[in-house]
Write an enzyme that holds these catalytic residues in place. Structure first.
Site, PDB file in Angstrom:
ATOM      1  N   GLY A 243     -42.218  82.598  76.347  1.00 12.42           N
ATOM      2  CA  GLY A 243     -41.650  83.194  75.145  1.00 12.42           C
ATOM      3  C   GLY A 243     -42.668  83.959  74.319  1.00 12.42           C
ATOM      4  O   GLY A 243     -42.529  84.067  73.109  1.00 12.42           O
ATOM      5  N   GLY A 244     -43.710  84.484  74.988  1.00 11.29           N
ATOM      6  CA  GLY A 244     -44.658  85.359  74.287  1.00 11.29           C
ATOM      7  C   GLY A 244     -45.778  84.624  73.579  1.00 11.29           C
ATOM      8  O   GLY A 244     -46.724  85.244  73.115  1.00 11.29           O
TER       9      GLY A 244
ATOM     10  N   LYS B 290     -51.753  92.145  85.590  1.00 16.41           N
ATOM     11  CA  LYS B 290     -51.688  93.555  85.239  1.00 16.41           C
ATOM     12  C   LYS B 290     -50.617  93.706  84.158  1.00 16.41           C
ATOM     13  O   LYS B 290     -49.568  93.081  84.225  1.00 16.41           O
ATOM     14  CB  LYS B 290     -51.299  94.356  86.492  1.00 16.41           C
ATOM     15  CG  LYS B 290     -51.036  95.812  86.243  1.00 16.41           C
ATOM     16  CD  LYS B 290     -52.257  96.630  86.556  1.00 16.41           C
ATOM     17  CE  LYS B 290     -52.061  98.084  86.139  1.00 16.41           C
ATOM     18  NZ  LYS B 290     -53.334  98.710  85.746  1.00 16.41           N
ATOM     19  N   PHE B 291     -50.871  94.526  83.138  1.00 15.72           N
ATOM     20  CA  PHE B 291     -49.890  94.724  82.072  1.00 15.72           C
ATOM     21  C   PHE B 291     -48.879  95.789  82.503  1.00 15.72           C
ATOM     22  O   PHE B 291     -49.253  96.910  82.845  1.00 15.72           O
ATOM     23  CB  PHE B 291     -50.600  95.156  80.787  1.00 15.72           C
ATOM     24  CG  PHE B 291     -49.669  95.358  79.619  1.00 15.72           C
ATOM     25  CD1 PHE B 291     -48.982  94.287  79.066  1.00 15.72           C
ATOM     26  CD2 PHE B 291     -49.486  96.624  79.060  1.00 15.72           C
ATOM     27  CE1 PHE B 291     -48.120  94.468  77.987  1.00 15.72           C
ATOM     28  CE2 PHE B 291     -48.628  96.811  77.981  1.00 15.72           C
ATOM     29  CZ  PHE B 291     -47.946  95.736  77.444  1.00 15.72           C
TER      30      PHE B 291
ATOM     31  N   HIS C 255     -36.645  93.789  79.888  1.00 16.26           N
ATOM     32  CA  HIS C 255     -36.520  92.359  80.182  1.00 16.26           C
ATOM     33  C   HIS C 255     -35.116  92.153  80.727  1.00 16.26           C
ATOM     34  O   HIS C 255     -34.148  92.255  79.991  1.00 16.26           O
ATOM     35  CB  HIS C 255     -36.738  91.532  78.903  1.00 16.26           C
ATOM     36  CG  HIS C 255     -36.403  90.074  79.052  1.00 16.26           C
ATOM     37  ND1 HIS C 255     -37.230  89.075  78.604  1.00 16.26           N
ATOM     38  CD2 HIS C 255     -35.340  89.437  79.591  1.00 16.26           C
ATOM     39  CE1 HIS C 255     -36.677  87.891  78.868  1.00 16.26           C
ATOM     40  NE2 HIS C 255     -35.527  88.092  79.467  1.00 16.26           N
TER      41      HIS C 255
ATOM     42  N   LYS D 273     -35.139  87.344  71.075  1.00 14.83           N
ATOM     43  CA  LYS D 273     -34.068  88.254  71.462  1.00 14.83           C
ATOM     44  C   LYS D 273     -33.160  88.540  70.277  1.00 14.83           C
ATOM     45  O   LYS D 273     -32.879  87.651  69.468  1.00 14.83           O
ATOM     46  CB  LYS D 273     -33.262  87.634  72.610  1.00 14.83           C
ATOM     47  CG  LYS D 273     -34.092  87.554  73.889  1.00 14.83           C
ATOM     48  CD  LYS D 273     -33.463  86.688  74.947  1.00 14.83           C
ATOM     49  CE  LYS D 273     -34.430  86.546  76.115  1.00 14.83           C
ATOM     50  NZ  LYS D 273     -34.074  85.434  77.011  1.00 14.83           N
TER      51      LYS D 273
ATOM     52  N   ARG E  90     -32.744  75.759  81.872  1.00 10.16           N
ATOM     53  CA  ARG E  90     -31.752  75.257  80.911  1.00 10.16           C
ATOM     54  C   ARG E  90     -30.603  76.257  80.802  1.00 10.16           C
ATOM     55  O   ARG E  90     -30.704  77.360  81.321  1.00 10.16           O
ATOM     56  CB  ARG E  90     -32.414  75.141  79.531  1.00 10.16           C
ATOM     57  CG  ARG E  90     -32.955  76.494  79.093  1.00 10.16           C
ATOM     58  CD  ARG E  90     -33.425  76.569  77.651  1.00 10.16           C
ATOM     59  NE  ARG E  90     -33.647  77.936  77.249  1.00 10.16           N
ATOM     60  CZ  ARG E  90     -34.765  78.630  77.444  1.00 10.16           C
ATOM     61  NH1 ARG E  90     -35.793  78.065  78.028  1.00 10.16           N
ATOM     62  NH2 ARG E  90     -34.853  79.888  77.066  1.00 10.16           N
TER      63      ARG E  90
HETATM   64  C1  MV4 Z   1     -45.756  90.807  80.304  1.00 14.07           C
HETATM   65  C2  MV4 Z   1     -45.613  92.099  79.780  1.00 14.07           C
HETATM   66  C3  MV4 Z   1     -46.214  93.134  80.460  1.00 14.07           C
HETATM   67  N1  MV4 Z   1     -46.920  92.894  81.583  1.00 14.07           N
HETATM   68  N2  MV4 Z   1     -46.465  90.610  81.429  1.00 14.07           N
HETATM   69  C4  MV4 Z   1     -43.599  88.517  76.725  1.00 14.07           C
HETATM   70  C5  MV4 Z   1     -42.879  87.218  76.760  1.00 14.07           C
HETATM   71  C6  MV4 Z   1     -43.401  86.509  77.929  1.00 14.07           C
HETATM   72  N3  MV4 Z   1     -42.365  85.697  78.516  1.00 14.07           N
HETATM   73  C7  MV4 Z   1     -43.869  87.565  78.851  1.00 14.07           C
HETATM   74  N4  MV4 Z   1     -43.991  88.752  78.060  1.00 14.07           N
HETATM   75  C8  MV4 Z   1     -44.498  89.897  78.576  1.00 14.07           C
HETATM   76  N5  MV4 Z   1     -45.201  89.737  79.721  1.00 14.07           N
HETATM   77  C9  MV4 Z   1     -47.028  91.650  82.029  1.00 14.07           C
HETATM   78  N6  MV4 Z   1     -47.761  91.432  83.122  1.00 14.07           N
HETATM   79  C10 MV4 Z   1     -44.885  92.276  78.628  1.00 14.07           C
HETATM   80  C11 MV4 Z   1     -44.328  91.177  78.010  1.00 14.07           C
HETATM   81  C12 MV4 Z   1     -43.608  91.483  76.824  1.00 14.07           C
HETATM   82  C13 MV4 Z   1     -42.242  91.270  76.733  1.00 14.07           C
HETATM   83  C14 MV4 Z   1     -41.525  90.722  77.777  1.00 14.07           C
HETATM   84  C15 MV4 Z   1     -40.178  90.508  77.670  1.00 14.07           C
HETATM   85  C16 MV4 Z   1     -39.535  90.871  76.521  1.00 14.07           C
HETATM   86  C17 MV4 Z   1     -40.212  91.397  75.460  1.00 14.07           C
HETATM   87  C18 MV4 Z   1     -41.575  91.605  75.552  1.00 14.07           C
HETATM   88  C19 MV4 Z   1     -42.257  92.161  74.475  1.00 14.07           C
HETATM   89  C20 MV4 Z   1     -43.583  92.360  74.571  1.00 14.07           C
HETATM   90  C21 MV4 Z   1     -44.259  92.007  75.740  1.00 14.07           C
END
Ligand code: MV4
Length: 451
Positions: free
Chosen positions: A164-165, A201-202, A208, A237, A292
């Site tokens: 959840g970030g 990697k980003f 999502h 969300k 869940r």
């Molecule tokens: C990431 C990403 C980009 N690249 N992983 C945010 C919540 C967590 N469950 C995982 N998240 C992210 N992981 C990689 N490798 C970007 C996010 C992310 C994000 C993901 C889903 C929904 C909203 C988001 C907002 C910012 C960053």
């Protein structure tokens, strides 16, 4: 089927579970904290037992008190809802020890998916695409820097116990890597009592998109398609919808099959969600699995016509899923807006307090899941979501127009809510065009002079 179920939760999800129970003549036992004495979930249950003081740590998180209530009430099963003890493997184990059916997956599976590095390893073994990164936990900054330079910046450092970030650090270059790595470890230790982190990697400007899966005890595993949950603010969300405007039938099948493969591989049982990041070229990557029922399950229910809580109960009771993958159809488009008691004009600060006037929208294609009513006092102790409004239509346009109409009808006086904020999104041209990534809200706020 069960005779009596304890619902180890509060608010709208407790009501949601009770409603399906009542439809099938299953008796319900509510548990509640001192802050929830006047709650609808207490009034609507067949029986209710107070389990402690207002803070969740003294009530809804107290497994011992929940088991005392379960024994007093002589229940067959416990439904944990979402949050609280719903993804606590030890709680699920204790249920088994007490011969009470935990409505969810087996404890080992909950534990495995709760460790984000182990979950990712499981996805890799199941041939589900994963984001390039470290092989599991990274212990030292030098090792981390090597991984980062191999996969290329920007990278993201994640806590294995996170989700959840929480506990994530974005790193743009090798100069800041060591500092960020150590901050990430310290924060993970502080927040989760577990300093272990891994590197990925980003993925830039991802969507999502998550797949709802359902599995019985007889080896049948199906997916109920996706929910697009890209519209988030600080990992919370705000709006969810199904189907996603971004997926075509082929990508839907690929992602659905991937989610089912993962569930099969770990011997999954009951309802679950596999979260993916989807980049602009349509490549998708496993993010995490939630073991869940989720807040936004109603979107899938409205889009497919399936009652997920009913399936959860039947599966836990040992019944087979009464349909096959080919019978699952998105017959509708469904959009959900979360209604939070928060002030969008003051950085979304929570607004607990009394609802002095309440009128919920209705009519064609509108569903409201809420525990709110006129005179209800929203306690300060729990999360600020007071309703979920779902609009359903034959197309996305119909659903959006209906949502706009329903948000306009909603009357909640006494506390600020996110209703005006989500209503503004319904008229936003990018949203209407389906241009939703996880950056949407940030950009929307800038466009509208709020950021
Ligand atoms: C990431 C990403 C980009 N690249 N992983 C945010 C919540 C967590 N469950 C995982 N998240 C992210 N992981 C990689 N490798 C970007 C996010 C992310 C994000 C993901 C889903 C929904 C909203 C988001 C907002 C910012 C960053």
């Amino acid at each position: 089927m069960f005779d009596k179920i304890l619902i180890a939760n509060r608010g709208e999800i407790a009501l949601r579970i009770m409603r399906t129970c009542r439809e099938w003549g299953i008796k319900t036992l509510a548990v509640y904290s001192e802050a929830d004495e006047q709650s609808l979930h207490v009034q609507l249950a067949d029986e209710a037992i107070c389990i402690g003081r207002a803070p969740a740590s003294e009530s809804y998180l107290r497994a011992d008190r929940i088991f005392s209530a379960a024994e007093l009430g002589n229940v067959d099963a416990i439904h944990p809802g979402y949050g609280f003890l719903s993804e606590n493997a030890t709680f699920a184990e204790q249920c088994a020890d007490c011969k009470i059916n935990f409505i969810g997956p087996r404890p080992e599976v909950i534990r495995q998916m709760g460790d984000k590095a182990r979950a990712k390893e499981m996805a890799r073994k199941a041939k589900v695409p994963i984001v390039p990164g470290s092989d599991g936990v990274v212990e030292h900054e030098n090792e981390g820097l090597k991984v980062a330079e191999t996969i290329g910046f920007p990278v993201i450092i994640k806590a294995v116990a996170g989700g959840g970030g929480k506990g994530m650090r974005l790193v743009h270059n090798s100069v800041s890597f060591s500092k960020e790595f150590n901050v990430a470890r310290a924060e993970a230790e502080k927040n989760f009592g577990n300093g272990a982190v891994y590197i990925e990697k980003f993925v830039e400007e991802p969507r999502h998109i998550e797949i709802q899966i359902i599995a019985d005890k007889h080896g049948k595993i199906l997916h109920l398609g996706e929910r697009d949950c890209s519209v988030q603010r600080r990992y919370q969300k705000v709006i969810e919808e199904a189907p996603s405007g971004f997926l075509d039938a082929s990508l839907r099948t690929k992602m659905g099959d991937a989610a089912v493969r993962l569930a099969k591989r770990c011997g999954y049982e009951n309802a679950g969600t596999v979260e993916f990041l989807v980049d602009k070229s349509g490549d998708f990557y496993f993010m995490e699995m939630n073991t869940r029922i989720q807040v936004e399950h109603g979107v899938t229910e409205e889009a497919t016509g399936v009652d997920l809580i009913d399936l959860q109960l039947r599966i836990a009771a040992g019944e087979k899923i009464p349909f096959d993958q080919k019978h699952v159809k998105f017959t509708k488009h469904a959009i959900e807006c979360r209604v939070n008691a928060e002030d969008p004009d003051h950085n979304f600060t929570p607004c607990p307090g009394e609802i002095i006037l309440y009128y919920a929208p209705g009519g064609n294609g509108v569903r409201v899941d809420s525990h709110a009513y006129g005179g209800y006092k929203i306690p300060q102790y729990y999360d600020s979501m007071i309703a979920k409004l779902i609009a359903t239509g034959s197309t996305r346009d119909v659903a959006m127009n209906r949502m706009n109409r329903a948000l306009g009808e909603y009357i909640i006086r006494g506390v600020s809510t996110t209703i005006p904020f989500t209503k503004a999104i319904m008229s936003d041209l990018d949203f209407r065009a389906g241009k939703v990534t996880t950056k949407f809200i940030e950009e929307f706020m800038k466009r509208n002079g709020r950021g």
